[in-house]
Design a protein around this motif. Structure first.
Motif, PDB file in Angstrom:
ATOM      1  N   LYS A   1       0.816  -1.212   0.000  1.00 26.49           N
ATOM      2  CA  LYS A   1       0.000   0.000   0.000  1.00 26.49           C
ATOM      3  C   LYS A   1       0.851   1.265   0.000  1.00 26.49           C
ATOM      4  CE  LYS A   1      -4.075   1.879  -0.098  1.00 26.49           C
ATOM      5  NZ  LYS A   1      -5.179   1.536   0.820  1.00 26.49           N
ATOM      6  N   ASP A   2       1.967   1.247   0.694  1.00 25.89           N
ATOM      7  CA  ASP A   2       2.810   2.444   0.716  1.00 25.89           C
ATOM      8  C   ASP A   2       3.375   2.740  -0.674  1.00 25.89           C
ATOM      9  OD1 ASP A   2       5.948   1.092   1.373  1.00 25.89           O
ATOM     10  OD2 ASP A   2       4.130  -0.079   1.659  1.00 25.89           O
ATOM     11  N   GLU A   3       3.738   1.687  -1.438  1.00 28.38           N
ATOM     12  CA  GLU A   3       4.231   1.898  -2.802  1.00 28.38           C
ATOM     13  C   GLU A   3       3.114   2.416  -3.702  1.00 28.38           C
ATOM     14  OE1 GLU A   3       5.951  -1.694  -4.235  1.00 28.38           O
ATOM     15  OE2 GLU A   3       7.681  -1.622  -2.884  1.00 28.38           O
ATOM     16  N   TYR A   4       1.907   1.897  -3.517  1.00 23.83           N
ATOM     17  CA  TYR A   4       0.747   2.351  -4.294  1.00 23.83           C
ATOM     18  C   TYR A   4       0.505   3.847  -4.074  1.00 23.83           C
ATOM     19  CZ  TYR A   4      -4.285   2.971  -5.271  1.00 23.83           C
ATOM     20  OH  TYR A   4      -5.507   3.430  -5.710  1.00 23.83           O
ATOM     21  N   ILE A   5       0.553   4.292  -2.818  1.00 21.36           N
ATOM     22  CA  ILE A   5       0.306   5.702  -2.508  1.00 21.36           C
ATOM     23  C   ILE A   5       1.427   6.576  -3.052  1.00 21.36           C
ATOM     24  CG2 ILE A   5       0.108   7.386  -0.617  1.00 21.36           C
ATOM     25  CD1 ILE A   5      -1.248   5.140   1.019  1.00 21.36           C
ATOM     26  N   GLU A   6       2.655   6.124  -2.914  1.00 16.32           N
ATOM     27  CA  GLU A   6       3.785   6.903  -3.426  1.00 16.32           C
ATOM     28  C   GLU A   6       3.728   7.035  -4.949  1.00 16.32           C
ATOM     29  OE1 GLU A   6       7.078   5.910   0.076  1.00 16.32           O
ATOM     30  OE2 GLU A   6       6.981   4.662  -1.736  1.00 16.32           O
ATOM     31  N   GLN A   7       3.292   5.984  -5.631  1.00 17.27           N
ATOM     32  CA  GLN A   7       3.149   6.058  -7.089  1.00 17.27           C
ATOM     33  C   GLN A   7       2.048   7.039  -7.477  1.00 17.27           C
ATOM     34  OE1 GLN A   7       2.478   1.962  -8.143  1.00 17.27           O
ATOM     35  NE2 GLN A   7       4.585   1.355  -7.675  1.00 17.27           N
ATOM     36  N   LYS A   8       0.936   7.039  -6.735  1.00 15.01           N
ATOM     37  CA  LYS A   8      -0.148   7.998  -6.993  1.00 15.01           C
ATOM     38  C   LYS A   8       0.336   9.427  -6.762  1.00 15.01           C
ATOM     39  CE  LYS A   8      -3.695   5.291  -7.973  1.00 15.01           C
ATOM     40  NZ  LYS A   8      -4.424   5.365  -9.266  1.00 15.01           N
ATOM     41  N   ASN A   9       1.083   9.630  -5.689  1.00 10.28           N
ATOM     42  CA  ASN A   9       1.569  10.971  -5.373  1.00 10.28           C
ATOM     43  C   ASN A   9       2.556  11.483  -6.426  1.00 10.28           C
ATOM     44  OD1 ASN A   9       0.028  11.138  -3.050  1.00 10.28           O
ATOM     45  ND2 ASN A   9       1.688  10.491  -1.686  1.00 10.28           N
ATOM     46  N   ALA A  10       3.306  10.582  -7.027  1.00  6.51           N
ATOM     47  CA  ALA A  10       4.285  10.984  -8.044  1.00  6.51           C
ATOM     48  C   ALA A  10       3.607  11.512  -9.309  1.00  6.51           C
ATOM     49  CB  ALA A  10       5.188   9.804  -8.390  1.00  6.51           C
ATOM     50  N   LEU A  11       2.334  11.163  -9.490  1.00  9.93           N
ATOM     51  CA  LEU A  11       1.601  11.587 -10.681  1.00  9.93           C
ATOM     52  C   LEU A  11       0.812  12.878 -10.461  1.00  9.93           C
ATOM     53  CD1 LEU A  11       0.203   8.094 -11.787  1.00  9.93           C
ATOM     54  CD2 LEU A  11       2.216   9.300 -12.683  1.00  9.93           C
ATOM     55  N   LEU A  12       0.868  13.444  -9.263  1.00 15.09           N
ATOM     56  CA  LEU A  12       0.095  14.652  -8.962  1.00 15.09           C
ATOM     57  C   LEU A  12       0.652  15.861  -9.714  1.00 15.09           C
ATOM     58  CD1 LEU A  12      -0.394  14.302  -5.090  1.00 15.09           C
ATOM     59  CD2 LEU A  12      -2.081  13.847  -6.886  1.00 15.09           C
TER      60      LEU A  12
END
Length: 351
Positions: free
Chosen positions: A276-287
């Motif tokens: 889950k932490d990798e999923y959130i970090e990947q989402k944040n990188a696309l902001l």
């Protein structure tokens, strides 16, 4: 699938029992009965029910048992229980996020509710939510209920619910009665370790009760697996994995060795998983510039690791769901089956 059906039969019973955050004692009574019928040794402490077998430190799991609901705070006045139980603040002393309040304000309109005595669980009446709004002066959600004007301050009001089983999923107010049911079921299978059932997780307090237990009775090193549900925005996102692991949350890094053990068990069992932490970090990188990043989240596991200065370590194992914190929270049956497989392997109940 037969074994999963047995677990779902237990879940049908538990999900109908109220357990509003801050008023969980009556649900502890229900858990005690179910656990003792399955041979567990059950002990109550403030904020945590502890069920043990003959090898209590062999494997240790924890699940929170509080669910969202309301509490009567005055004549014909009802507020969101988690914000009241948490003193409308998180553990850093900051007030409840206005963004969070506005996010959930419309989730429960027309939802049926039931009131109960917090200690005995005795029924005190039923009704439904007529409306809700944000009171800026009190920084909380205020609810108007139909049929509940007779209640006195301090009375908990639960969202009335039952488990719905569909062709490929289950739904209801799953967080977190779902994984609590799994831990009860483990004792039916001969589990000899320890299962903790904690109160007030939704108010950010459960880790304190758990840490107190480890300070009383724990070893010099204690490894714990916290089980829970994990929210995703839609079924497409949730169904990309059967189970959810974590390397860390916003508070601390998790036990890398134990996390790797879970990943290895998933691989050996043919179970898909993600972090889950990798999923959130990947989402944040696309902001886009100016957009606020999503937090890694604050879990019971991370809080207790940070507060225990390494005396308690561990990791999390979660079921991906959609409709988080609503009466329609949904988990796929394939995830439920995979979760049972992993728990049994981790507990040494199957090779």
């Amino acid at each position: 699938m037969t074994e999963l059906n047995e677990l779902l039969d237990l879940l049908k019973i538990l999900i109908r029992e109220p357990s509003v955050v801050g008023a969980e004692h009556s649900f502890f009574r229900v858990l005690q009965r179910e656990l003792e019928e399955r041979g567990a040794q059950v002990t109550w402490y403030e904020g945590v029910l502890v069920a043990q077998g003959n090898a209590p430190f062999s494997t240790m799991f924890s699940a929170h048992i509080d669910r969202h609901g309301l509490v009567c705070t005055g004549p014909d006045e009802f507020q969101y229980a988690a914000f009241v139980a948490g003193n409308r603040s998180d553990l850093l002393g900051n007030s409840v996020s206005e963004q969070l309040i506005n996010k959930i304000v419309d989730r429960f309109d027309t939802t049926p509710v039931m009131a109960y005595e917090p200690w005995s669980g005795a029924y005190r009446g039923s009704g439904k939510i007529a409306s809700s709004y944000v009171c800026e002066r009190r920084n909380n959600l205020i609810f108007t209920l139909e049929g509940m004007s007779h209640l006195v301050a301090g009375t908990p009001v639960a969202f009335a619910d039952k488990l719905r089983i569909n062709a490929d999923s289950i739904s209801g107010q799953l967080d977190n009665v779902l994984t609590a049911a799994y831990l009860v079921h483990l004792f039916s299978l001969g589990f000899q370790g320890t299962a903790f059932f904690t109160a007030q997780e939704e108010a950010g307090k459960s880790w304190r009760y758990l840490l107190e237990w480890f300070r009383r009775f724990g070893n010099t090193t204690n490894r714990l697996v916290v089980v829970d549900t994990s929210p995703y925005p839609d079924r497409n996102e949730a169904d990309r994995q059967q189970l959810v692991l974590r390397h860390k949350d916003a508070n601390a890094s998790f036990d890398a060795q134990l996390t790797n053990t879970l990943a290895g068990l998933c691989q050996a069992s043919g179970v898909s998983y993600s972090y889950k932490d990798e999923y959130i970090e990947q989402k944040n990188a696309l902001l886009s510039p100016g957009q606020s990043p999503q937090s890694l989240g604050s879990t019971e596991m991370g809080r207790i690791i940070a507060a225990s200065a390494g005396a308690v370590t561990g990791t999390t194992l979660q079921i991906p769901t959609t409709g988080y914190h609503t009466m329609e929270e949904t988990a796929s049956l394939t995830s439920c089956e995979a979760f049972l497989t992993l728990l049994k392997r981790l507990a040494g109940l199957v090779s």
